[in-house]
Motif scaffolding. Structure first.
Motif, PDB file in Angstrom:
ATOM      1  N   THR A 143     -20.047 -27.290  27.515  1.00  0.00           N
ATOM      2  CA  THR A 143     -18.590 -27.498  27.492  1.00  0.00           C
ATOM      3  C   THR A 143     -18.157 -28.812  28.137  1.00  0.00           C
ATOM      4  OG1 THR A 143     -18.382 -26.230  29.556  1.00  0.00           O
ATOM      5  CG2 THR A 143     -18.114 -25.020  27.477  1.00  0.00           C
ATOM      6  N   ASP A 144     -19.065 -29.461  28.855  1.00  0.00           N
ATOM      7  CA  ASP A 144     -18.738 -30.710  29.547  1.00  0.00           C
ATOM      8  C   ASP A 144     -19.025 -31.904  28.632  1.00  0.00           C
ATOM      9  OD1 ASP A 144     -18.636 -33.002  31.154  1.00  0.00           O
ATOM     10  OD2 ASP A 144     -19.376 -31.946  32.926  1.00  0.00           O
ATOM     11  N   ILE A 145     -17.982 -32.590  28.200  1.00  0.00           N
ATOM     12  CA  ILE A 145     -18.140 -33.716  27.275  1.00  0.00           C
ATOM     13  C   ILE A 145     -18.968 -34.840  27.885  1.00  0.00           C
ATOM     14  CG2 ILE A 145     -15.977 -34.852  27.963  1.00  0.00           C
ATOM     15  CD1 ILE A 145     -15.597 -35.605  24.981  1.00  0.00           C
ATOM     16  N   ASN A 146     -18.893 -35.002  29.201  1.00  0.00           N
ATOM     17  CA  ASN A 146     -19.689 -36.032  29.866  1.00  0.00           C
ATOM     18  C   ASN A 146     -21.184 -35.724  29.775  1.00  0.00           C
ATOM     19  OD1 ASN A 146     -17.677 -37.932  31.306  1.00  0.00           O
ATOM     20  ND2 ASN A 146     -16.919 -35.888  31.809  1.00  0.00           N
ATOM     21  N   LYS A 147     -21.524 -34.461  29.920  1.00  0.00           N
ATOM     22  CA  LYS A 147     -22.937 -34.061  29.812  1.00  0.00           C
ATOM     23  C   LYS A 147     -23.426 -34.202  28.376  1.00  0.00           C
ATOM     24  CE  LYS A 147     -22.978 -30.966  33.814  1.00  0.00           C
ATOM     25  NZ  LYS A 147     -23.101 -29.559  34.288  1.00  0.00           N
ATOM     26  N   GLU A 174     -19.952 -34.872  17.936  1.00  0.00           N
ATOM     27  CA  GLU A 174     -18.699 -34.201  18.303  1.00  0.00           C
ATOM     28  C   GLU A 174     -18.026 -33.587  17.065  1.00  0.00           C
ATOM     29  OE1 GLU A 174     -17.043 -33.878  21.661  1.00  0.00           O
ATOM     30  OE2 GLU A 174     -19.230 -34.015  21.865  1.00  0.00           O
ATOM     31  N   TYR A 175     -18.055 -34.298  15.962  1.00  0.00           N
ATOM     32  CA  TYR A 175     -17.493 -33.763  14.723  1.00  0.00           C
ATOM     33  C   TYR A 175     -18.329 -32.593  14.212  1.00  0.00           C
ATOM     34  CZ  TYR A 175     -15.769 -33.630   9.881  1.00  0.00           C
ATOM     35  OH  TYR A 175     -15.248 -33.231   8.672  1.00  0.00           O
ATOM     36  N   ALA A 176     -19.640 -32.760  14.214  1.00  0.00           N
ATOM     37  CA  ALA A 176     -20.528 -31.698  13.735  1.00  0.00           C
ATOM     38  C   ALA A 176     -20.395 -30.423  14.572  1.00  0.00           C
ATOM     39  CB  ALA A 176     -21.973 -32.183  13.746  1.00  0.00           C
ATOM     40  N   LEU A 177     -20.131 -30.575  15.858  1.00  0.00           N
ATOM     41  CA  LEU A 177     -19.930 -29.390  16.714  1.00  0.00           C
ATOM     42  C   LEU A 177     -18.723 -28.580  16.262  1.00  0.00           C
ATOM     43  CD1 LEU A 177     -20.702 -30.923  20.225  1.00  0.00           C
ATOM     44  CD2 LEU A 177     -21.912 -28.992  19.177  1.00  0.00           C
ATOM     45  N   GLN A 178     -17.688 -29.269  15.794  1.00  0.00           N
ATOM     46  CA  GLN A 178     -16.514 -28.562  15.278  1.00  0.00           C
ATOM     47  C   GLN A 178     -16.826 -27.875  13.948  1.00  0.00           C
ATOM     48  OE1 GLN A 178     -13.789 -28.081  17.130  1.00  0.00           O
ATOM     49  NE2 GLN A 178     -14.925 -29.227  18.683  1.00  0.00           N
ATOM     50  N   LEU A 179     -17.616 -28.513  13.107  1.00  0.00           N
ATOM     51  CA  LEU A 179     -18.028 -27.890  11.844  1.00  0.00           C
ATOM     52  C   LEU A 179     -18.876 -26.647  12.125  1.00  0.00           C
ATOM     53  CD1 LEU A 179     -19.058 -31.006   9.692  1.00  0.00           C
ATOM     54  CD2 LEU A 179     -16.847 -29.825   9.746  1.00  0.00           C
ATOM     55  N   LEU A 180     -19.678 -26.727  13.182  1.00  0.00           N
ATOM     56  CA  LEU A 180     -20.529 -25.591  13.559  1.00  0.00           C
ATOM     57  C   LEU A 180     -19.679 -24.379  13.949  1.00  0.00           C
ATOM     58  CD1 LEU A 180     -23.621 -25.149  13.818  1.00  0.00           C
ATOM     59  CD2 LEU A 180     -23.389 -25.667  16.240  1.00  0.00           C
ATOM     60  N   LYS A 181     -18.469 -24.639  14.451  1.00  0.00           N
ATOM     61  CA  LYS A 181     -17.549 -23.565  14.823  1.00  0.00           C
ATOM     62  C   LYS A 181     -16.753 -23.049  13.621  1.00  0.00           C
ATOM     63  CE  LYS A 181     -16.935 -25.420  19.492  1.00  0.00           C
ATOM     64  NZ  LYS A 181     -16.025 -26.109  20.433  1.00  0.00           N
ATOM     65  N   GLU A 182     -17.143 -23.523  12.447  1.00  0.00           N
ATOM     66  CA  GLU A 182     -16.552 -23.092  11.170  1.00  0.00           C
ATOM     67  C   GLU A 182     -15.090 -23.503  11.024  1.00  0.00           C
ATOM     68  OE1 GLU A 182     -17.454 -18.978  10.438  1.00  0.00           O
ATOM     69  OE2 GLU A 182     -19.588 -19.420  10.194  1.00  0.00           O
ATOM     70  N   LYS A 183     -14.756 -24.631  11.603  1.00  0.00           N
ATOM     71  CA  LYS A 183     -13.431 -25.195  11.361  1.00  0.00           C
ATOM     72  C   LYS A 183     -13.414 -25.875  10.003  1.00  0.00           C
ATOM     73  CE  LYS A 183     -11.586 -25.955  15.976  1.00  0.00           C
ATOM     74  NZ  LYS A 183     -11.119 -26.914  16.967  1.00  0.00           N
ATOM     75  N   ASP A 184     -12.240 -25.900   9.386  1.00  0.00           N
ATOM     76  CA  ASP A 184     -12.078 -26.648   8.151  1.00  0.00           C
ATOM     77  C   ASP A 184     -12.445 -28.112   8.410  1.00  0.00           C
ATOM     78  OD1 ASP A 184     -10.694 -27.043   5.355  1.00  0.00           O
ATOM     79  OD2 ASP A 184      -9.803 -28.535   6.700  1.00  0.00           O
ATOM     80  N   LYS A 185     -13.113 -28.745   7.457  1.00  0.00           N
ATOM     81  CA  LYS A 185     -13.619 -30.112   7.683  1.00  0.00           C
ATOM     82  C   LYS A 185     -12.499 -31.108   7.993  1.00  0.00           C
ATOM     83  CE  LYS A 185     -13.724 -31.058   2.709  1.00  0.00           C
ATOM     84  NZ  LYS A 185     -14.555 -31.381   1.534  1.00  0.00           N
ATOM     85  N   CYS A 186     -11.342 -30.940   7.360  1.00  0.00           N
ATOM     86  CA  CYS A 186     -10.223 -31.856   7.617  1.00  0.00           C
ATOM     87  C   CYS A 186      -9.573 -31.573   8.972  1.00  0.00           C
ATOM     88  CB  CYS A 186      -9.183 -31.763   6.504  1.00  0.00           C
ATOM     89  SG  CYS A 186      -9.819 -32.258   4.890  1.00  0.00           S
ATOM     90  N   GLU A 187      -9.427 -30.291   9.298  1.00  0.00           N
ATOM     91  CA  GLU A 187      -8.866 -29.912  10.602  1.00  0.00           C
ATOM     92  C   GLU A 187      -9.786 -30.376  11.734  1.00  0.00           C
ATOM     93  OE1 GLU A 187      -8.083 -25.752  10.757  1.00  0.00           O
ATOM     94  OE2 GLU A 187      -6.701 -25.786   9.042  1.00  0.00           O
TER      95      GLU A 187
END
Length: 311
Positions: A143-147, A174-187
């Motif tokens: 969860t730590d962006i610095n790490k 960082e983008y791929a992590l959001q895709l991994l959470k099943e977010k819409d690609k544009c969102e």
């Protein structure tokens, strides 16, 4: 999670293998005879389903992460690939970037792994971006962006240590992590832009360097005309192309063929795009015939199983 890992990793390898026969062909040549399927031979005279250094180094990173995060071991695996043919598709290395080759040589001479990568502005090929995807899975619970940034920086710097290469890998992960959470690609794309820019400001990164990422982080890269998207081996153009191809397609099939048909560094553009598209659309959406044509298909499956169990 297993399906997401299979999607991303096979996404890289299939995209890579699709692009290998067309590497170095320019946009005009691709437009006259566009890629439509998995073929063999071409540029490197390799049978169909042959992946390149992009996938080999991705597999080496995964293989190392199966035993935990150890930078020296990752670099050792890279060295074993180049000098000992570890994770080659057919028992030999047929393609390697100059910066990556120099870095592996420096490591072999005893240099600390994260100091091996090129640090000058002209050492910004896409050689670390093309292999960075396994860190998405390794960092999914951090969860730590610095790490996250520190790990990405160190793994990129084994071969590519300049901020531009490191930051490209960071934006991609960082983008791929959001895709991994099943977010819409544009969102997901809209969601990551501000936090990434804020992070760069907070860490006082060179503003001139960060400004180079404006088309992705401040504008909307998907709105660019195809003419302005390049399939070159320059890391920034590769990053832009991967976002553009994903955001302007409706399937894995369409995304990776868009990437190949940009021309030039076709295997790497398609591998980088394929990693994102594979996570987003899932393993089942990658054409079965393409997967089964891959060299060492069963070995890749076994590695993914080991990697999944290690997480």
């Amino acid at each position: 999670m297993l399906d997401k890992i299979k999607g991303g990793i096979f996404g890289v390898a299939v995209g890579d293998a699709l692009g290998v026969p067309y590497e170095f062909l320019d946009r005009n040549q691709m437009d006259k005879k566009p890629a439509r399927d998995m073929i063999g031979y071409g540029t490197h005279n390799q049978p169909e389903g042959t992946w390149s250094d992009d996938s080999s180094l991705t597999f080496c990173l995964m293989d190392s992460l199966c035993n935990g995060y150890d930078l020296h071991d990752i670099a050792t695996k890279f060295s074993d690939w180049f000098y000992g043919n570890l994770w080659t598709p057919r028992g030999y290395v047929f393609d390697i970037g100059i910066t990556t080759k120099d870095a592996i040589y420096q490591f072999k001479r005893g240099m600390t792994p994260d100091l091996c990568g090129g640090l000058d502005e002209y050492s910004n090929g896409n050689g670390s971006l093309m292999r960075i995807l396994p860190l998405v899975y390794y960092l999914k619970d951090e969860t730590d962006i610095n790490k996250r940034y520190d790990v990405i920086k160190r793994v990129s710097s084994i071969t590519h240590g300049h901020l531009r290469s490191v930051f490209s890998c960071f934006v991609y992960i960082e983008y791929a992590l959001q895709l991994l959470k099943e977010k819409d690609k544009c969102e997901a794309y809209l969601y990551v832009k501000k936090p990434i820019l804020d992070f760069a400001i907070q860490n006082e990164f060179n503003p001139k360097e960060i400004q180079l990422f404006a088309r992705i982080l401040e504008e909307d890269i998907s709105k660019q005309d195809r003419f302005n998207i390049k399939g070159t081996g320059y890391v920034l153009r590769s990053l832009e192309a991967s976002f553009w191809c994903l955001l302007n397609s409706d399937s894995y099939f369409e995304a990776v063929l868009k990437a190949v048909n940009l021309g030039e560094d076709t295997d790497t553009t398609a591998a980088i795009t394929g990693g994102l598209a594979g996570i987003y659309y899932g393993y089942h959406n990658i054409p079965e015939t393409w997967k089964l044509q891959l060299a060492r298909f069963e070995d890749i499956e076994e590695l993914i199983e080991r990697f999944n169990k290690s997480l």
